[in-house]
Design an enzyme around this catalytic site. Sequence first.
Site, PDB file in Angstrom:
ATOM      1  CG  ASP A  81      -1.945   1.021   1.296  1.00 43.32           C
ATOM      2  OD1 ASP A  81      -2.425   1.413   0.216  1.00 43.32           O
ATOM      3  OD2 ASP A  81      -2.322   1.452   2.411  1.00 43.32           O
ATOM      4  CG  HIS A 179      -5.563   8.217   3.172  1.00 50.49           C
ATOM      5  ND1 HIS A 179      -4.919   8.829   2.129  1.00 50.49           N
ATOM      6  CD2 HIS A 179      -5.683   6.907   2.819  1.00 50.49           C
ATOM      7  CE1 HIS A 179      -4.660   7.926   1.190  1.00 50.49           C
ATOM      8  NE2 HIS A 179      -5.113   6.758   1.578  1.00 50.49           N
ATOM      9  N   GLY A 180      -7.945   8.681   6.833  1.00 47.53           N
ATOM     10  CA  GLY A 180      -8.078   9.051   8.239  1.00 47.53           C
ATOM     11  C   GLY A 180      -9.518   9.155   8.711  1.00 47.53           C
ATOM     12  CE  LYS A 183     -12.632   7.982   5.572  1.00 49.98           C
ATOM     13  NZ  LYS A 183     -11.199   7.860   5.431  1.00 49.98           N
ATOM     14  CG  HIS A 210      -6.301   4.692  -1.775  1.00 46.71           C
ATOM     15  ND1 HIS A 210      -5.155   4.365  -1.104  1.00 46.71           N
ATOM     16  CD2 HIS A 210      -6.240   4.043  -2.971  1.00 46.71           C
ATOM     17  CE1 HIS A 210      -4.424   3.557  -1.854  1.00 46.71           C
ATOM     18  NE2 HIS A 210      -5.052   3.348  -3.000  1.00 46.71           N
ATOM     19  N   GLY A 211      -9.158   5.670   1.253  1.00 44.97           N
ATOM     20  CA  GLY A 211      -9.885   6.477   2.233  1.00 44.97           C
ATOM     21  C   GLY A 211     -11.334   6.066   2.369  1.00 44.97           C
ATOM     22  CG  ASP A 255      -5.134   1.468   8.145  1.00 44.99           C
ATOM     23  OD1 ASP A 255      -5.300   0.735   9.131  1.00 44.99           O
ATOM     24  OD2 ASP A 255      -4.074   2.098   7.960  1.00 44.99           O
ATOM     25  NE  ARG A 259      -4.233   2.926  11.243  1.00 45.49           N
ATOM     26  CZ  ARG A 259      -3.223   3.691  10.898  1.00 45.49           C
ATOM     27  NH1 ARG A 259      -3.066   4.873  11.448  1.00 45.49           N
ATOM     28  NH2 ARG A 259      -2.364   3.289   9.986  1.00 45.49           N
ATOM     29  NE  ARG A 280      -1.414 -14.510  27.633  1.00 44.64           N
ATOM     30  CZ  ARG A 280      -0.719 -15.384  28.359  1.00 44.64           C
ATOM     31  NH1 ARG A 280      -0.028 -16.320  27.751  1.00 44.64           N
ATOM     32  NH2 ARG A 280      -0.704 -15.328  29.678  1.00 44.64           N
TER      33      ARG A 280
END
Length: 318
Positions: A81, A179-180, A183, A210-211, A255, A259, A280
């Site tokens: 990417d 991105h992010g 937007k 993308h994005g 992405d 996150r 864990r």
Amino acid sequence: MIVPTRVLFEHAYGKYALGAYNINNLEQIMGLFKGCIDSQAPFIIQLSKGARGYADKRMLEAMIRTAEEIFPEAVFAVHLDHGDEQTCYECIESGFYSSVMIDASHDPFEENVAITKRVVDAAHAKGISVEAELGMLGGVEEDIKVDEKNACLTDPEEAYEFVKLSGCDSLACAIGTSHGAYKFMGGQGIHFDRVKAIQDKLPGYPLVMHGSSSVPQEEVARINAAGGSIKGSKGVDTAQYLPAAKLGVCKVNIDTDGRLVWTRVHREYFQNSPEKFDLRDPGKIFIKEYAKFIASRNELLGSAGQLASVKEYILAKA
Ligand code: G3H
Ligand code: 13P
Ligand code: ZN
């Protein structure tokens, strides 16, 4: 089974889009594979330059190859990417990648063509396909900041010229996303008229968005309620994924949403269990939650349920 990106695009074109998910660690890899098997979806696993530095490219490759053994049913492509020229060559030489992205979109048109063409020549000699980018998305892209106001949408005529001159196999287009987590500051969404105009110039040619994260507001609210401070965020309307796919968008990059799942799980876990310190425990919750998230995205992209059909398609081509 790692397969060529090109084959996945052929199968998907005009019908559905493949989720292209960024991974950085073991928990993301486990959740991604589990979510794609649960939803019976082919997918693209993508590694950014940042991810290759964070986890060490050899570690990522070893983990992905091991995931392939743990989940023998999985059908996926491995993609670089937002590569620079040098990283593209490294990935092409490694023999591990199905495709690379050369991102020279910040360079002038002629320079972008020249760099992309060099990468295409090297990649095609090894049977690897190349995604290039034309136009500029708003937001933050690796370490390049592009002001939302100056972000320019991909010009359809230029897109046609660019593909013809560079020989790239798919094109990331600026169609209004960025991105992010922040937007559409100007309030706009995906510019479908622009996607259609590009498809008209390049019929049958795979486009990439993308994005594409949706930045779920309930996720953001939970993060903020557990001590986070993510304000004013906004993402892509997931109801727009399939209409975009019908216009030739074969790959949808996600992405940021992953996150957010990670952040919500860990913030809530440690807030609710301040005495705990076994990594864990939240890790297990994250793998489950990420798998659920991935399966839900595959449903929205139309890739869910395509696994058997894509396998048949690959076998018939062999
Ligand atoms: O578009 C960039 C991707 O979200 C990857 O982000 O460079 O921080 O790994 P990263
Ligand atoms: P998001 O920030 O919307 O998840 O986009 C990711 C991306 O485009 C990766 O290349
Ligand atoms: Zn991107």
